[in-house]
Design a protein around this motif. Structure first.
Motif, PDB file in Angstrom:
ATOM      1  N   ARG A 311       0.815  -1.215   0.000  1.00 17.64           N
ATOM      2  CA  ARG A 311       0.000   0.000   0.000  1.00 17.64           C
ATOM      3  C   ARG A 311       0.850   1.267   0.000  1.00 17.64           C
ATOM      4  NH1 ARG A 311      -4.292   0.512  -2.073  1.00 17.64           N
ATOM      5  NH2 ARG A 311      -4.880   2.221  -0.685  1.00 17.64           N
ATOM      6  N   LEU A 312       2.170   1.128   0.248  1.00 22.38           N
ATOM      7  CA  LEU A 312       3.060   2.285   0.176  1.00 22.38           C
ATOM      8  C   LEU A 312       3.303   2.721  -1.270  1.00 22.38           C
ATOM      9  CD1 LEU A 312       5.785   1.318   2.815  1.00 22.38           C
ATOM     10  CD2 LEU A 312       3.973   3.024   3.093  1.00 22.38           C
ATOM     11  N   PRO A 349      -1.889   7.836  -2.641  1.00 17.69           N
ATOM     12  CA  PRO A 349      -2.125   8.780  -1.550  1.00 17.69           C
ATOM     13  C   PRO A 349      -0.821   9.477  -1.166  1.00 17.69           C
ATOM     14  CG  PRO A 349      -3.124   6.650  -1.074  1.00 17.69           C
ATOM     15  CD  PRO A 349      -2.241   6.462  -2.264  1.00 17.69           C
ATOM     16  N   ILE A 350      -0.872  10.783  -1.055  1.00 20.35           N
ATOM     17  CA  ILE A 350       0.332  11.555  -0.723  1.00 20.35           C
ATOM     18  C   ILE A 350       0.398  11.839   0.772  1.00 20.35           C
ATOM     19  CG2 ILE A 350       1.553  13.719  -1.147  1.00 20.35           C
ATOM     20  CD1 ILE A 350       0.346  13.763  -3.922  1.00 20.35           C
ATOM     21  N   GLY A 354       0.447   9.023   8.113  1.00 14.54           N
ATOM     22  CA  GLY A 354       1.094   7.836   8.690  1.00 14.54           C
ATOM     23  C   GLY A 354       0.214   6.615   8.812  1.00 14.54           C
ATOM     24  N   THR A 355      -0.967   6.632   8.184  1.00 19.38           N
ATOM     25  CA  THR A 355      -1.892   5.496   8.328  1.00 19.38           C
ATOM     26  C   THR A 355      -1.303   4.223   7.728  1.00 19.38           C
ATOM     27  OG1 THR A 355      -3.803   6.962   8.294  1.00 19.38           O
ATOM     28  CG2 THR A 355      -4.190   4.650   7.762  1.00 19.38           C
ATOM     29  N   ILE A 362       1.209  -2.651  12.522  1.00 16.38           N
ATOM     30  CA  ILE A 362       0.188  -3.550  13.089  1.00 16.38           C
ATOM     31  C   ILE A 362       0.358  -4.956  12.533  1.00 16.38           C
ATOM     32  CG2 ILE A 362      -2.286  -4.054  13.114  1.00 16.38           C
ATOM     33  CD1 ILE A 362      -2.777  -1.039  13.227  1.00 16.38           C
ATOM     34  N   SER A 363       0.543  -5.061  11.215  1.00 15.18           N
ATOM     35  CA  SER A 363       0.695  -6.383  10.602  1.00 15.18           C
ATOM     36  C   SER A 363       1.975  -7.064  11.083  1.00 15.18           C
ATOM     37  CB  SER A 363       0.691  -6.263   9.074  1.00 15.18           C
ATOM     38  OG  SER A 363       1.764  -5.459   8.626  1.00 15.18           O
ATOM     39  N   GLU A 364       3.044  -6.313  11.288  1.00 19.89           N
ATOM     40  CA  GLU A 364       4.269  -6.909  11.805  1.00 19.89           C
ATOM     41  C   GLU A 364       4.097  -7.368  13.253  1.00 19.89           C
ATOM     42  OE1 GLU A 364       7.597  -4.462   9.143  1.00 19.89           O
ATOM     43  OE2 GLU A 364       7.058  -3.756  11.156  1.00 19.89           O
ATOM     44  N   THR A 365       3.341  -6.597  14.031  1.00 21.26           N
ATOM     45  CA  THR A 365       3.041  -7.022  15.404  1.00 21.26           C
ATOM     46  C   THR A 365       2.191  -8.286  15.406  1.00 21.26           C
ATOM     47  OG1 THR A 365       3.121  -4.719  16.156  1.00 21.26           O
ATOM     48  CG2 THR A 365       2.048  -6.308  17.603  1.00 21.26           C
TER      49      THR A 365
END
Length: 469
Positions: A311-312, A349-350, A354-355, A362-365
């Motif tokens: 998504r980045l 998205p520019i 920080g979303t 969150i996914s890494e956690t």
């Protein structure tokens, strides 16, 4: 050929080439697992280690009682928990199919009619336009593997759900067998309590006669009455346990178990083989579906990391349509009315405050949580096997000692009764000997049932009960 046409074709060619050859998968690598798998099970004798694990035996081979096998078969067909787990598999399978379809473009038919006025041409005479054709909705070109990772997430969730259903089946086979044993030993305890009540009632009648003729005081009579009332309470308690054991078995099976499939006395054997082979410790990872489910959840968490990272980067979609258009409905499908369009769209998205980066965290956690759950599943499995082996190692010694204790207390009770009738001892020694004998017999029944339950627990802990044959 115009310059704009060349630019357009170049853009399309580049876009499709990248889509076909330059896709990148940002899925997180599988983390290092620190489960500390031991080389051998504790309390594992050589005879337990030799040979393939008993988990490879189907329950129809492992258990010997024909009635028990029929009850297990009924539970697999009617148990509500197992049915719910099976339906969850079907749901996860459909969800996986949906995410798999997201990798393909969606084609739909469309038609429209429009009545409008063009002020610059003829503001007093509205005209109609008609269009019909096929359209491709925004089809994401999966450059960064986002869609593929989401498909992997759904696939691993499906596989985890399937493993959870298998784990439910193993647990159900164990629970049904133990409930069946509860029903077998509850009448045995009831029979012992009824025999004790009869003996206590006989003692009460004897002491009442001795009291009536003035041989003894009222104290022995009341002591005997206390024993009678205690025995009556035990009889009522075990009658309740018989009914409750049957109710539990009916619940696990999912319907009422026929009376001819219920044991009418304590069983002496439930398995076909005398030895228990645990196999290699590494076999446990393959035989336990709960460990597999935790592993699939870990893989799904890794794929979620890849989807979040994707998504980045820009989301590039492709839309297109082809059909016929005309201002005259009768000439809609005639030559010259064919129209088409195709083109990419870019979404980047520019400013999102920080979303997207927070979603990656969150996914890494979640992945780290899945690692901990996976390691705990492995450690819990080994603990269950080792606990069952520890109990098995000394159960025969305990049974031998308990049988000798039963014999000693019964002999003491007989001797105390004879000495009381001969007037050598008082009745208090008879009561103590009788209580000790009753308690020892109860303990023997409990240990015999515990031995069977231990065999079931070891079979379950190793992953047995999944295969039917």
């Amino acid at each position: 050929m115009s310059k704009s046409t060349l630019v357009y074709r170049g853009l399309m060619t580049s876009t499709l080439s990248i889509a076909l050859t330059a896709c990148i998968n940002l899925q997180a690598p599988k983390p290092v697992i620190q489960s500390n798998i031991p080389e051998n099970f504790t309390q594992n004798a050589d005879q337990n280690h030799a040979g393939p694990s008993i988990a490879h035996q189907g329950y129809q081979t492992f258990f010997s009682d024909i009635r028990l096998l029929q009850v297990i078969e009924m539970s697999l067909n009617h148990n509500r928990d197992l049915r719910s787990a099976t339906l969850n598999i079907q749901r996860a399978q459909q969800q996986y199919q949906i995410t798999k379809n997201d990798q393909l473009p969606t084609i739909g038919a469309n038609a429209n009619a429009l009545r409008q006025v063009n002020p610059s041409i003829n503001p007093n005479h509205p005209y109609a336009s008609y269009q019909v054709g096929l359209g491709m909705t925004a089809y994401e070109l999966d450059f960064w593997g986002r869609v593929k990772n989401l498909k992997d997430v759904a696939l691993n969730h499906y596989l985890a759900t399937q493993s959870a259903q298998q784990s439910t089946q193993i647990s159900l086979v164990s629970q049904v067998t133990q409930a069946w044993l509860d029903y077998a030993f509850a009448p045995a305890n009831l029979k012992l309590a009824e025999q004790t009540l009869i003996a206590q009632q006989d003692s009460y009648n004897l002491n009442k006669k001795r009291f009536d003729v003035g041989i003894d005081s009222e104290v022995p009579l009341r002591q005997t009455q206390i024993s009678v009332e205690t025995a009556q309470n035990d009889v009522a308690t075990y009658k309740t346990q018989v009914t409750q054991a049957q109710n539990l078995l009916n619940l696990l099976v999912g319907q009422r178990v026929p009376q001819n499939l219920l044991p009418n006395q304590a069983v002496e054997r439930i398995r076909t083989q005398a030895t228990f082979a645990t196999g290699l410790t590494s076999d446990l990872l393959n035989n336990r579906p709960d460990i597999k489910a935790a592993e699939y959840q870990l893989l799904a968490a890794g794929a979620n990391v890849g989807a979040a990272k994707a998504r980045l980067f820009p989301t590039i979609s492709l839309t297109g349509s082809a059909g016929y258009a005309s201002t005259d409905l009768q000439n809609l499908f005639k030559s010259g009315g064919f129209v088409w369009s195709i083109g990419p769209s870019l979404d980047l998205p520019i400013f999102d405050w920080g979303t997207r980066k927070a979603n990656i965290k969150i996914s890494e956690t979640d992945q780290m949580i899945a690692v901990a759950d996976y390691e705990k599943a492995i450690q819990s499995a080994f603990r269950e096997v080792n606990d069952a082996l520890a109990a098995q190692a000394h159960i025969d010694e305990r049974l031998g000692a308990q049988r000798r204790l039963v014999l000693a207390t019964q002999t003491t009770y007989q001797l105390s009764s004879a000495r009381f009738k001969a007037g050598i001892d008082n009745y208090l020694s008879v009561l103590d000997a009788q209580r000790s004998a009753y308690t020892a017999q109860q303990g023997l029944l409990t240990l015999e049932q515990s031995k069977f339950n231990n065999q079931i627990e070891l079979y379950k802990a190793l992953g047995g009960g999944l295969n039917q044959k």
